[in-house]
Design an enzyme around this catalytic site. Structure first.
Site, PDB file in Angstrom:
ATOM      1  N   GLU A 111       0.808  -1.230   0.000  1.00 47.18           N
ATOM      2  CA  GLU A 111       0.000   0.000   0.000  1.00 47.18           C
ATOM      3  C   GLU A 111       0.837   1.274   0.000  1.00 47.18           C
ATOM      4  O   GLU A 111       0.522   2.229  -0.719  1.00 47.18           O
ATOM      5  CB  GLU A 111      -0.968   0.017   1.192  1.00 47.18           C
ATOM      6  CG  GLU A 111      -2.168  -0.910   1.041  1.00 47.18           C
ATOM      7  CD  GLU A 111      -1.879  -2.344   1.453  1.00 47.18           C
ATOM      8  OE1 GLU A 111      -0.744  -2.625   1.900  1.00 47.18           O
ATOM      9  OE2 GLU A 111      -2.782  -3.195   1.328  1.00 47.18           O
ATOM     10  N   HIS A 164      -9.153  -5.208  10.929  1.00 52.30           N
ATOM     11  CA  HIS A 164      -9.765  -5.053   9.605  1.00 52.30           C
ATOM     12  C   HIS A 164     -11.038  -4.214   9.624  1.00 52.30           C
ATOM     13  O   HIS A 164     -11.758  -4.171   8.639  1.00 52.30           O
ATOM     14  CB  HIS A 164     -10.109  -6.425   9.018  1.00 52.30           C
ATOM     15  CG  HIS A 164      -8.931  -7.149   8.454  1.00 52.30           C
ATOM     16  ND1 HIS A 164      -7.810  -7.416   9.184  1.00 52.30           N
ATOM     17  CD2 HIS A 164      -8.709  -7.673   7.221  1.00 52.30           C
ATOM     18  CE1 HIS A 164      -6.946  -8.071   8.438  1.00 52.30           C
ATOM     19  NE2 HIS A 164      -7.455  -8.238   7.239  1.00 52.30           N
TER      20      HIS A 164
END
Lengths: 348, 366
Positions: A84, A153
């Site tokens: 990322e 998450h």
């Protein structure tokens, strides 16, 4: 095609045009609305590319980009490795060079490892360079609790990220807005953080086939009433609507204001509603401490204190890491039960 | 050249630098001397508290930017870290705008909003000046990606390479490794140039980096071509780097360069330098790149006259002195106009609870 970046001139969309009707019978999923927005803009603007994990050959981890590789090819729909910070930074460089990247985070939870790029570089580039380079980029992906994904998450990044000047943040609550807001994001010259929800991607509703652009900073009234103003954005708007319907059955009618964007924040819409209701509940799936709800309430107190007949109340996710077990996760979210209770408290 | 033209006993092969004209080499010497003089004045201004914040001096590393910039085109994008004054000057930024930025004046390249670590120059394709170690490397990869996209998807533009500079401290940052993996994987024409001055602040490269003796291993791990080159002699540097950069451009592939250099000054202006000896510093100063090039042009080749050299020195002193005067006499950024400008390109109401944003003064560079 032989075009340089400098040759491309796409004027800003008309943001004052009347929007097509919200109701209709062209029912599609939230994810399809997102795809439609991206595809329409990519057909117009060859500078736009989509990069992210599994966006191309896998057809999107959540099928948002399904079929886009086929239409636009591998040079514009680009699979990235799980990296990322790397591909967010790549997008920023490409934006400075003159392209219009869409960087997809499979989850905004994973954007935390790209925080330096998305917070230090994208929103500050224009300022640091004294106005020489902006960063027209859209970062988008799933935000908030999915379904029993546990604490790492289930991040709601809005409170963390909206703190940073230089970025804009849009958080749609329904398929109609998903298309109209994403199209506006893709035409904006500033970095836009676009927060979706895994839990809403399958939601179905009418989405106009035509092109339309929802202006940023203009809230939408989802339910109308004069008892209390309920302010929210993104997925929790749906909890608010559920709560409003329950309250209506008891004869309590509330305004549900869907903010649509957090930066800019339509405080005038809140003012208009408050003049009528004199009560406010802000519903936000971030944790309560220094949340978007805290910010909205601060602004309300700073500007509209005299309208208030009751102290403002915030409804957030509980102030604990997101739990795994289903009953715990359900209890943790700012669900309709909590909202009903909060509204009643303002009326007591 | 065909093989018949080469004498069998020829010791000396043709070098890329053979093509450089005396004018080019004189200009290189000029640029290196300009950077040094500029930095000496910067240090003095910092000590007089005319410059604030962090300030990193480029003295000792001048050949790095001059030799590598000389090997690429003016429209090839450049990005670097915070030791960036040399990059700005060598790329063509007027010393006035560079110095004024450090003085925090509106005439600075970033209107006084960036400071020493944030030299940006759009007309000269310098994309900053970045403060977080290694963070510029994914961005540089994106610049190169943009150039390649323009060529392959839009069908316009030319084959470019982006030069992304970093210090040896950035070798240990994840951002660099993610960037290198992406560049290798997606075949992106970015050249990562490690300005290896041996120290990340006070930590020697041996104390901070594995395989410090063979950085090529890091490039190999990502399938990227590698070059190790001496940054003390600008001509040797050019001879090594030019064909390497040409190949990266032609193949549209990434490269990784271990460029050996040395900074004579501390990491920043507030560095007591207890981690190295004075003897070590003077050892490097003895092979000073500016002295070497001046000696070559003045004495060995005779392509630069003594009078011309003196005139050059004089002109540089005046230009740099003028940059101080320019900076001192330039106005501060106007708080009302500048504090809230350049935050958003598309200003809308309600972006901030404090006040509306506005458009400020036009940047002098644009």
């Amino acid at each position: 095609m032989t075009t340089t970046i400098a040759d491309i001139d796409i004027p800003a969309p008309n943001l004052t045009a009347e929007l097509p009707p919200f109701e209709g019978d062209r029912v599609i999923q939230f994810r399809e609305a997102l795809r439609e927005a991206m595809s329409e803009e990519m057909r117009r603007d060859p500078r736009i590319f989509l990069m992210g994990e599994e966006v191309a050959e896998y057809n999107g981890a959540y099928k948002v980009s399904q079929g886009m590789l086929e239409e636009f090819g591998a040079k514009r729909i680009i699979d990235s490795p799980i990296s990322e910070n790397g591909f967010a930074g790549l997008g920023i460089g490409a934006a400075m060079y003159g392209l219009r990247p869409i960087i997809e985070f499979m989850s905004w939870s994973f954007s935390l490892v790209a925080a330096d790029q998305i917070l230090n570089n994208a929103p500050k580039m224009l300022y640091m360079s004294g106005g020489q380079w902006g960063c027209p980029i859209v970062f988008r992906g799933n935000d908030g609790a999915g379904g029993q994904l546990g604490s790492t998450h289930s991040w709601c990044v809005e409170a963390l990220y909206a703190n940073v000047p230089g970025l804009k943040m849009a958080i749609p609550s329904c398929p109609y807005d998903a298309k109209g807001l994403l199209k506006t994001a893709l035409r904006d010259p500033d970095p836009v953080f676009f927060l979706e929800s895994e839990r809403m991607l399958g939601d179905k509703a009418h989405v106009p086939e035509e092109e339309y652009y929802i202006p940023f900073g203009q809230a939408e009234l989802r339910r109308e009433g004069d008892s209390c103003t309920v302010v929210s954005f993104g997925r929790p708007v749906n909890f608010c609507i559920e709560a409003a319907d329950q309250l209506a059955a008891e004869g309590i009618n509330v305004d549900v204001l869907d903010m649509r964007t957090i930066r800019p924040l339509d405080v005038e819409a809140i003012e208009r509603s408050l003049r009528k209701t004199n009560r406010i509940v802000v519903v936000d799936q971030s944790w309560p401490f220094a949340s978007i709800a805290s910010e909205v309430i601060t602004q309300v107190i700073e500007r509209f204190f005299d309208y208030l007949d009751h102290q403002p109340i915030r409804v957030n996710s509980d102030d604990v890491p997101a739990p795994y077990a289903k009953p715990l996760e359900q209890a943790f979210l700012p669900h309709a039960g909590k909202i009903v209770e909060a509204v009643k408290q303002t009326l007591s | 050249m065909s093989s018949t033209e080469v004498k069998p006993d020829a010791q000396r092969r043709a070098k890329p630098s053979d093509e450089l004209t005396p004018e080019t080499l004189n200009k290189w010497l000029y640029d290196m001397m300009l950077i040094r003089e500029f930095e000496l004045r910067t240090m003095a201004a910092y000590q007089q508290a005319k410059i604030g914040g962090f300030c990193h001096i480029y003295i000792g590393q001048e050949a790095t930017v001059v030799g590598t910039f000389g090997a690429v085109n003016h429209d090839d994008p450049i990005i670097t870290a915070y030791r960036d004054h040399g990059h700005a000057l060598a790329r063509g930024m007027h010393p006035n705008h560079c110095m004024a930025e450090m003085f925090g004046k509106i005439t600075g390249c970033a209107k006084g909003k960036g400071g020493s670590m944030h030299m940006f120059d759009k007309p000269n394709h310098l994309y900053g000046g970045h403060g977080i170690v290694g963070a510029q490397t994914p961005v540089g990869t994106g610049l190169a990606f943009g150039a390649k996209y323009e060529l392959e998807v839009l069908g316009g533009g030319t084959k470019k390479v982006c030069l992304a500079y970093l210090g040896d401290g950035a070798l240990n940052q994840g951002a660099l490794h993610e960037a290198m993996n992406l560049a290798g994987l997606l075949s992106i024409p970015v050249i990562y140039i490690v300005e290896n001055n041996g120290y990340s602040m006070g930590t020697s490269i041996q104390r901070g980096t594995t395989m410090a003796h063979d950085l090529g291993a890091k490039a190999a791990a990502y399938g990227i071509d590698f070059l190790e080159v001496d940054g003390f002699d600008v001509i040797d540097l050019y001879d090594g780097f030019k064909p390497f950069a040409d190949a990266c451009r032609e193949k549209q592939r990434p490269g990784f360069v271990d460029l050996k250099t040395y900074r004579y000054q501390g990491h920043s202006m507030s560095d007591p330098q207890k981690y190295r000896t004075k003897e070590e510093v003077s050892q490097f100063q003895e092979k000073d790149s500016i002295d070497r090039l001046a000696h070559l042009l003045l004495n060995e080749r005779g392509t630069l006259g003594e009078d011309e050299y003196k005139a050059m020195q004089k002109e540089i002193k005046e230009i740099v002195k003028e940059s101080i005067k320019f900076s001192e006499s330039s106005p501060d950024p106007d708080v009302e106009a500048e504090l809230y400008s350049d935050v958003y390109a598309n200003i809308e109401p309600n972006l901030s609870p404090t006040r509306d944003y506005n458009h400020g003064a036009k940047n002098d560079l644009l």
